[in-house]
Design a protein around this motif. Structure first.
Motif, mmCIF file in Angstrom:
data_model
loop_
_atom_site.group_PDB
_atom_site.id
_atom_site.type_symbol
_atom_site.label_atom_id
_atom_site.label_comp_id
_atom_site.label_asym_id
_atom_site.label_seq_id
_atom_site.Cartn_x
_atom_site.Cartn_y
_atom_site.Cartn_z
ATOM 1 N N LEU A 122 0.836 -1.196 0.000
ATOM 2 C CA LEU A 122 0.000 0.000 0.000
ATOM 3 C C LEU A 122 0.869 1.243 0.000
ATOM 4 O O LEU A 122 1.892 1.293 0.689
ATOM 5 N N LYS A 123 0.425 2.251 -0.749
ATOM 6 C CA LYS A 123 1.059 3.565 -0.715
ATOM 7 C C LYS A 123 -0.047 4.585 -0.503
ATOM 8 O O LYS A 123 -1.122 4.494 -1.114
ATOM 9 N N LEU A 124 0.232 5.564 0.355
ATOM 10 C CA LEU A 124 -0.756 6.585 0.693
ATOM 11 C C LEU A 124 -0.029 7.898 0.924
ATOM 12 O O LEU A 124 0.891 7.971 1.736
ATOM 13 N N PHE A 125 -0.433 8.936 0.183
ATOM 14 C CA PHE A 125 0.145 10.264 0.331
ATOM 15 C C PHE A 125 -0.996 11.257 0.520
ATOM 16 O O PHE A 125 -1.987 11.208 -0.208
ATOM 17 N N GLY A 126 -0.865 12.130 1.511
ATOM 18 C CA GLY A 126 -1.898 13.116 1.793
ATOM 19 C C GLY A 126 -1.391 14.531 1.596
ATOM 20 O O GLY A 126 -0.274 14.857 2.005
ATOM 21 N N TYR A 127 -2.215 15.366 0.965
ATOM 22 C CA TYR A 127 -1.907 16.773 0.751
ATOM 23 C C TYR A 127 -3.124 17.575 1.182
ATOM 24 O O TYR A 127 -4.253 17.210 0.867
ATOM 25 N N ALA A 128 -2.895 18.678 1.902
ATOM 26 C CA ALA A 128 -4.032 19.466 2.393
ATOM 27 C C ALA A 128 -3.722 20.947 2.387
ATOM 28 O O ALA A 128 -2.626 21.371 2.750
ATOM 29 N N GLY A 129 -4.717 21.719 1.979
ATOM 30 C CA GLY A 129 -4.712 23.163 2.107
ATOM 31 C C GLY A 129 -5.713 23.543 3.180
ATOM 32 O O GLY A 129 -6.188 22.692 3.934
ATOM 33 N N ASN A 130 -6.078 24.811 3.226
ATOM 34 C CA ASN A 130 -6.984 25.276 4.279
ATOM 35 C C ASN A 130 -8.347 24.595 4.271
ATOM 36 O O ASN A 130 -8.888 24.281 5.308
ATOM 37 N N ASN A 131 -8.932 24.367 3.093
ATOM 38 C CA ASN A 131 -10.283 23.805 3.033
ATOM 39 C C ASN A 131 -10.398 22.565 2.165
ATOM 40 O O ASN A 131 -11.459 21.962 2.111
ATOM 41 N N PHE B 84 -0.425 14.513 6.585
ATOM 42 C CA PHE B 84 -0.689 15.316 5.398
ATOM 43 C C PHE B 84 0.429 16.326 5.213
ATOM 44 O O PHE B 84 0.913 16.917 6.187
ATOM 45 N N ILE B 85 0.812 16.512 3.969
ATOM 46 C CA ILE B 85 1.733 17.588 3.624
ATOM 47 C C ILE B 85 0.875 18.823 3.404
ATOM 48 O O ILE B 85 -0.083 18.790 2.619
ATOM 49 N N ILE B 86 1.190 19.880 4.119
ATOM 50 C CA ILE B 86 0.404 21.112 4.023
ATOM 51 C C ILE B 86 0.814 21.854 2.756
ATOM 52 O O ILE B 86 2.003 22.071 2.505
ATOM 53 N N THR B 87 -0.186 22.220 1.948
ATOM 54 C CA THR B 87 0.075 22.868 0.666
ATOM 55 C C THR B 87 -0.422 24.302 0.676
ATOM 56 O O THR B 87 -1.279 24.685 1.467
ATOM 57 N N SER B 88 0.116 25.081 -0.240
ATOM 58 C CA SER B 88 -0.347 26.456 -0.424
ATOM 59 C C SER B 88 -1.624 26.430 -1.244
ATOM 60 O O SER B 88 -2.100 25.377 -1.669
ATOM 61 N N LYS B 89 -2.167 27.599 -1.541
ATOM 62 C CA LYS B 89 -3.383 27.684 -2.350
ATOM 63 C C LYS B 89 -3.170 27.134 -3.750
ATOM 64 O O LYS B 89 -4.092 26.684 -4.392
#
Length: 185
Positions: free
Chosen positions: A68-77, A172-177
């Motif tokens: 299994l591979k799982l990558f998370g990316y998240a911005g404000n919403n 989660f890796i926090i991303t910009s807009k």
């Protein structure tokens, strides 16, 4: 090892959580289910370490059936979970599902204390893979969770036997807009 909380006392309660509690036949709390089939009820918090440790060692000794591979990316919403599932061998499971959760850490409980990996969003889909096939997908979602407290979980389960076949978690890796990881800005 992955631990998720179907916590009945922390709102909002998702309808999927009630279905999972029914699936496992959980009638009282706190109940812990190891790898989908090993159900343990231990009401004394002082005994958790001694009781759960042996079950954890057994669960960790099982050879994984999937890669299994799982990558998370998240911005404000918004956020996304990138998923890849590959069987490690030719497996004979006809009722295998992938379960994907967006979780929140450091949630204060009603009786005090903090809980981690509280499920906030829940996704599931059947998978029918034969070696060397693989399945790739991305789940995009909206959220109101502080991004530094977001966690992602993926597990593969045979819903006929209830056995969890493999699990993985990610921060989660926090991303910009613009979707660029902040570390690259």
């Amino acid at each position: 090892m992955v631990i998720v909380s179907y916590n009945h006392s922390i709102l909002p309660t998702l309808p999927e959580i009630a279905l999972r509690q029914q699936f496992y036949g959980i009638a009282s709390y706190p109940t812990v289910v190891f790898d989908g089939t090993d159900v343990v009820f231990e009401p004394n918090p002082n005994a958790y370490d001694s009781v759960y440790t042996q079950h954890i060692h057994v669960a960790k000794s099982v050879v994984p059936n999937y890669n299994l591979k799982l990558f998370g990316y998240a911005g404000n919403n918004t956020g996304e979970l990138q998923i890849k599932i590959s069987p490690a061998d030719t497996l004979r499971h006809d009722s295998v599902y992938a379960f994907v959760m967006v979780c929140e850490d450091s949630v204060r409980g009603s009786m005090g204390g903090y809980f981690n990996y509280i499920i906030r969003q829940f996704y599931s889909f059947p998978i029918n893979l034969f070696y060397p096939d693989s399945f790739d997908t991305t789940i995009t979602f909206s959220h109101s969770i502080p991004t530094n407290k977001m966690r992602g979980v993926l597990f593969v389960q045979d819903v006929g036997s209830k056995k969890v076949l493999q699990a993985i978690k990610t921060n989660f890796i926090i991303t910009s807009k613009k979707g660029i990881p902040e570390a690259q800005l």
